[in-house]
Design a protein around this motif. Sequence first.
Motif: not given
Length: 302
Positions: A23, A100, A106, A109-110, A113, A176, A180
């Motif tokens: 990350i 998205w 962040f 968002q991860l 996913a 995406m 990510v």
Amino acid sequence: MTKTLVRYGYVPLMLIGINGAAIGLAHAPWAELLMAALIIAAIGLSFMAERVLPYTEDWNTSIGDGRRDVAHAFINETSLLLTVLVIPLMAALSPFGERWPASLPFVVQLLIAIVVTDLGVTLAHLVSHKVAWLWRFHAVHHSVKRFYGFNGLMKHPLHGALELAAGTMLLLLLGMPKAVAEVLTVCIAVQLLLQHSNADYRTGPLRKMLALNEGHRFHHLKWAGIGDVNFGLFTLVWDHLLRTFSFDPQRRFSSDDLGMAAKPSYPVGYLAQLAEPFRATGACQLKTSADGDSVQTAASRS
């Protein structure tokens, strides 16, 4: 002291340390190479933990499968990393590419996913145990006779591509970001190493929620129907909902429990395993035991 560190610190080091580093480096120059380096570091940590605190000593010793596993890992992980390079093009071509949630932090968002990938891969995994032609490709992964971290990276490349597509297609359609996807690649590799690890680590109550080695060993039981459990990639949440969760804290495993009862002489060589799914249909069936009889599961389901 060292064994205690591995028993309780190995999983946090991998999940928080390696994934956290990914990350932190997600937007660095040459991020792709840094992600590859983190995967290599994770593999190294996996081997170290398995030797300091093995669940079964025998599983640390090659039985003629060492070079094959290296070939599987190299091809599959290289393919996964290279796939990330086409993310920008796929996002640009997607009619939904602007949907998205890029405004979210962040890490969030991860996590989105990971949740979507977990569901997609879990369902594709389950279907691969039910549909004969898919099982022939997935059987490569179930042919293992010892359970150690590298096994997680051992898949027929076609089946690996199918699972990846099932897990990430929605994410790609939504646009995406490449960063990510790169971190997600590291998270998947780390998860597969932990899930198949021979390290005798402990996670307490989380063992029934996270798809780690204590639960995943039940998935690799070779007898009829028993391996139809614990399909999750990152979590066992979907298995609880699908009623495919199984766990028995008293159960111990050995090499005799692994493999495929209906195909005990499954090819060991890398090229032979790539070719095996294209041979006669019905060559391997998970639902049939070695003598054709039904075998009752020894694990308790909930």
